[in-house]
Design a protein around this motif. Structure first.
Motif, short mmCIF file in Angstrom:
data_model
loop_
_atom_site.label_atom_id
_atom_site.label_comp_id
_atom_site.label_asym_id
_atom_site.label_seq_id
_atom_site.Cartn_x
_atom_site.Cartn_y
_atom_site.Cartn_z
N GLY A 124 31.93 26.53 31.81
CA GLY A 124 31.53 27.82 32.37
C GLY A 124 32.44 28.23 33.50
O GLY A 124 33.54 27.68 33.68
N GLY A 125 32.00 29.18 34.30
CA GLY A 125 32.82 29.61 35.42
C GLY A 125 32.35 30.91 36.02
O GLY A 125 31.36 31.51 35.58
N ARG A 126 33.08 31.33 37.03
CA ARG A 126 32.81 32.59 37.72
C ARG A 126 34.08 33.42 37.78
O ARG A 126 35.15 32.91 38.14
CB ARG A 126 32.33 32.34 39.16
N ILE A 127 33.96 34.70 37.47
CA ILE A 127 35.03 35.67 37.63
C ILE A 127 34.58 36.66 38.70
O ILE A 127 33.50 37.25 38.58
CB ILE A 127 35.32 36.43 36.32
N ILE A 128 35.39 36.82 39.73
CA ILE A 128 35.06 37.73 40.83
C ILE A 128 36.20 38.73 40.97
O ILE A 128 37.34 38.36 41.29
CB ILE A 128 34.85 36.95 42.14
N LEU A 129 35.90 40.00 40.73
CA LEU A 129 36.90 41.06 40.76
C LEU A 129 36.67 41.97 41.96
O LEU A 129 35.66 41.86 42.66
CB LEU A 129 36.87 41.84 39.46
N PHE A 130 37.61 42.90 42.16
CA PHE A 130 37.50 43.79 43.32
C PHE A 130 37.60 45.24 42.89
O PHE A 130 38.63 45.70 42.39
CB PHE A 130 38.57 43.44 44.37
N SER A 131 36.48 45.95 43.10
CA SER A 131 36.41 47.38 42.92
C SER A 131 36.59 48.03 44.30
O SER A 131 37.31 47.50 45.14
CB SER A 131 35.08 47.77 42.27
N SER A 132 35.94 49.13 44.56
CA SER A 132 36.05 49.82 45.85
C SER A 132 34.90 50.80 46.00
O SER A 132 34.37 51.30 45.00
CB SER A 132 37.38 50.59 45.92
N GLU A 133 34.55 51.09 47.23
CA GLU A 133 33.57 52.14 47.48
C GLU A 133 34.03 53.48 46.89
O GLU A 133 33.22 54.31 46.49
CB GLU A 133 33.33 52.31 48.98
N LEU A 134 35.34 53.68 46.83
CA LEU A 134 35.86 54.95 46.33
C LEU A 134 35.66 55.11 44.83
O LEU A 134 35.80 56.22 44.31
CB LEU A 134 37.35 55.08 46.68
N ALA A 135 35.32 54.03 44.14
CA ALA A 135 34.96 54.18 42.72
C ALA A 135 33.70 55.02 42.57
O ALA A 135 33.52 55.70 41.56
CB ALA A 135 34.74 52.80 42.10
N GLU A 211 33.10 36.67 52.69
CA GLU A 211 31.75 36.07 52.60
C GLU A 211 31.01 36.55 51.36
O GLU A 211 30.24 35.79 50.76
CB GLU A 211 30.95 36.40 53.86
N ALA A 212 31.24 37.79 50.96
CA ALA A 212 30.60 38.30 49.73
C ALA A 212 31.16 37.58 48.51
O ALA A 212 30.42 37.23 47.57
CB ALA A 212 30.81 39.80 49.61
N VAL A 228 28.20 44.86 40.86
CA VAL A 228 29.22 45.25 41.82
C VAL A 228 28.55 45.35 43.18
O VAL A 228 27.69 46.21 43.40
CB VAL A 228 29.88 46.58 41.45
N ILE A 229 28.93 44.47 44.09
CA ILE A 229 28.29 44.39 45.41
C ILE A 229 29.08 45.23 46.39
O ILE A 229 30.27 45.00 46.62
CB ILE A 229 28.22 42.94 45.91
N GLY A 230 28.43 46.23 47.00
CA GLY A 230 29.08 47.06 47.98
C GLY A 230 29.07 46.40 49.35
O GLY A 230 28.01 46.03 49.87
N VAL A 231 30.26 46.23 49.95
CA VAL A 231 30.38 45.70 51.31
C VAL A 231 31.20 46.73 52.09
O VAL A 231 32.41 46.63 52.21
CB VAL A 231 31.08 44.31 51.32
N ASN A 232 30.50 47.76 52.55
CA ASN A 232 31.23 48.96 53.00
C ASN A 232 30.62 49.62 54.23
O ASN A 232 30.91 50.79 54.50
CB ASN A 232 31.30 49.96 51.86
N GLY A 233 29.79 48.89 54.98
CA GLY A 233 29.20 49.49 56.18
C GLY A 233 28.19 50.57 55.89
O GLY A 233 27.82 51.33 56.78
N GLY A 234 27.76 50.67 54.63
CA GLY A 234 26.78 51.69 54.26
C GLY A 234 27.39 53.01 53.84
O GLY A 234 26.66 53.99 53.63
N ALA A 235 28.72 53.05 53.66
CA ALA A 235 29.37 54.31 53.26
C ALA A 235 28.90 54.74 51.87
O ALA A 235 28.75 55.92 51.59
CB ALA A 235 30.87 54.15 53.29
N SER A 236 28.70 53.78 50.99
CA SER A 236 28.18 54.03 49.66
C SER A 236 26.94 53.20 49.46
O SER A 236 26.96 51.97 49.66
CB SER A 236 29.23 53.66 48.59
N MET A 237 25.84 53.84 49.10
CA MET A 237 24.58 53.13 48.93
C MET A 237 24.08 53.37 47.50
O MET A 237 23.80 54.49 47.11
CB MET A 237 23.53 53.65 49.93
#
Length: 238
Positions: A124-135, A211-212, A228-237
């Motif tokens: 098994g495994g984990r894949i962790i990618l990076f999106s953006s609040e701007l998506a 940390e996320a 998709v976990i948002g870590v954005n200071g609340g800019a996108s909720m």
């Protein structure tokens, strides 16, 4: 035992910014980390590889080499990305295509080869990618970048269904973060105001984003995939 004791991890974009913070944090938590970047890497206890993630042959070779050096791959974190700010009417196709090649095709190649390695070992495994609040938010003059990050969010949902239950696929969507890519200190005042227009009134730190990623790599996220976990200071909720 440390949280990631003896886990074998690949981190792309590990020469600076968020990728560097993730690689350092994962090593501090007990993981063995192979670091990938287009720029030479001089930090870390594990192997490092200089490559262009849009080059299929380079990705195939580097992931295979990392798999052999680490003795397997448990987690792959892909942070490598580029940025483009350009009004649509002034945007050369070549520049837009470069953003899509790095942010989308590069991600696809890194996931494809990492999943192949994970399936070969059968653990098994984990894949962790990076999106953006701007998506989610969008922004004028950023169409190619926003589209690429929205595409990553969509691919996360597809791959979570394709590779479950053994491989969990999730993403982090940061807000503006204090990295060389953002270059916050050299922004004009109006752009600084835009980047800090969130409930926390500041930009993030690479260590906060890391940390996320650590959470998604660890046991606490064992019932999460396709998120998709948002870590954005609340800019996108969402």
């Amino acid at each position: 035992m440390s949280m990631l004791e003896n886990k074998k991890v690949i981190v792309s974009g590990a020469a600076s910014g968020i990728g560097l913070a993730i690689a350092d944090l994962f090593e501090a938590k007990g993981a063995r980390v192979a670091r990938f970047d287009l720029s030479p890497i001089s930090t870390g206890a594990g192997p490092s590889f200089t490559l262009d993630i849009t080059d299929e042959a380079q990705v195939v070779e580097a992931v295979k080499a990392a798999d052999e050096a680490l003795g397997g791959i448990d987690v792959m974190v892909n942070t490598a990305a580029i940025f483009l700010m350009s009004p649509l009417l002034d945007t050369p196709v070549a520049e837009a295509r470069k953003v899509l090649d790095v942010n989308l095709i590069g991600t696809l190649l890194m996931v494809r080869e990492s999943v192949r390695a994970m399936q070969k070992h059968g653990n098994g495994g984990r894949i962790i990618l990076f999106s953006s609040e701007l998506a989610q938010l969008g922004r004028e003059h950023h169409a190619a970048y926003c589209a690429s990050k929205a595409g990553i969010s969509a691919m996360v949902r597809c791959w979570a269904k394709e590779f479950g239950p053994d491989i969990l696929v999730n993403a982090v969507a940061p807000g503006p973060t204090d990295t060389p890519l953002l270059d916050f200190d050299n922004m004009p005042p109006d752009w600084k105001a835009l980047e800090t227009a969130n409930p926390l009134r500041r930009i993030g730190k690479p260590e906060e984003i890391a940390e996320a990623a650590l959470f998604l790599a660890g046991p606490g996220s064992s019932f999460m995939t396709g998120q998709v976990i948002g870590v954005n200071g609340g800019a996108s909720m969402v």
